[in-house]
Design a protein around this motif. Structure first.
Motif, PDB file in Angstrom:
ATOM      1  N   TYR A  16       0.854  -1.187   0.000  1.00  0.00           N
ATOM      2  CA  TYR A  16       0.000   0.000   0.000  1.00  0.00           C
ATOM      3  C   TYR A  16       0.889   1.235   0.000  1.00  0.00           C
ATOM      4  N   SER A  17       0.500   2.221  -0.813  1.00  0.00           N
ATOM      5  CA  SER A  17       1.287   3.450  -0.888  1.00  0.00           C
ATOM      6  C   SER A  17       0.383   4.580  -1.360  1.00  0.00           C
ATOM      7  N   GLN A  18       0.989   5.745  -1.485  1.00  0.00           N
ATOM      8  CA  GLN A  18       0.282   6.901  -2.024  1.00  0.00           C
ATOM      9  C   GLN A  18       1.169   7.560  -3.071  1.00  0.00           C
ATOM     10  N   ARG A  19       0.530   8.196  -4.039  1.00  0.00           N
ATOM     11  CA  ARG A  19       1.265   8.863  -5.110  1.00  0.00           C
ATOM     12  C   ARG A  19       0.634  10.229  -5.369  1.00  0.00           C
ATOM     13  N   LYS A  20       1.483  11.235  -5.479  1.00  0.00           N
ATOM     14  CA  LYS A  20       0.995  12.572  -5.817  1.00  0.00           C
ATOM     15  C   LYS A  20       0.873  12.685  -7.328  1.00  0.00           C
ATOM     16  N   LEU A  39      -3.574  13.407  -3.951  1.00  0.00           N
ATOM     17  CA  LEU A  39      -2.922  12.214  -3.429  1.00  0.00           C
ATOM     18  C   LEU A  39      -3.788  10.998  -3.738  1.00  0.00           C
ATOM     19  N   LEU A  40      -3.241  10.032  -4.473  1.00  0.00           N
ATOM     20  CA  LEU A  40      -3.951   8.800  -4.792  1.00  0.00           C
ATOM     21  C   LEU A  40      -3.488   7.687  -3.857  1.00  0.00           C
ATOM     22  N   SER A  41      -4.434   6.881  -3.393  1.00  0.00           N
ATOM     23  CA  SER A  41      -4.092   5.697  -2.605  1.00  0.00           C
ATOM     24  C   SER A  41      -3.926   4.532  -3.563  1.00  0.00           C
ATOM     25  N   ASP A  76     -10.120   4.275  -4.811  1.00  0.00           N
ATOM     26  CA  ASP A  76     -10.908   5.493  -4.738  1.00  0.00           C
ATOM     27  C   ASP A  76     -12.172   5.166  -3.935  1.00  0.00           C
ATOM     28  N   PRO A  77     -12.740   6.118  -3.207  1.00  0.00           N
ATOM     29  CA  PRO A  77     -13.950   5.800  -2.446  1.00  0.00           C
ATOM     30  C   PRO A  77     -15.105   5.263  -3.302  1.00  0.00           C
TER      31      PRO A  77
END
Length: 99
Positions: A16-20, A39-41, A76-77
């Motif tokens: 799991y990470s996040q990307r701008k 910020l994307l999960s 995404d939600p």
């Protein structure tokens, strides 16, 4: 994720990470547009090629994919979608059809 699960099975490794990422915001009428950062999960499914089914493994080895393949999904939600690794799923479909 369902397509990957059916074709390759459950991933042995999850990351799991996040990307701008830049996003265009047109702004209000008459105001200059702005580029903002969102910020994307991400959820990455990692498979070692040597641990895959023989038919799939053979195609990945012929394609010289490397020791592992990674499928990256944006979480995404409202929905989850694949952003990296589509070519691996296409190879897995090809291997399934050959069997």
């Amino acid at each position: 994720r369902g397509r990957a699960l059916i074709l390759l099975g459950p991933p042995p490794v999850l990351r799991y990470s996040q990307r701008k990422v830049p996003a265009w915001d047109p702004g209000r009428s008459g105001a200059p547009p702005v580029v903002q950062t969102h910020l994307l999960s991400l959820e990455s499914w990692v498979y070692r090629v040597e641990e895959l089914e023989p038919a799939i493994r053979q195609l990945f080895e012929e394609d010289e994919s490397g020791p592992e393949i990674v499928l990256a999904f944006v979480i995404d939600p409202k929905r989850t979608y694949l952003i990296e690794g589509e070519e691996y799923l296409k190879l897995a479909v090809k291997a399934s059809v050959r069997q």
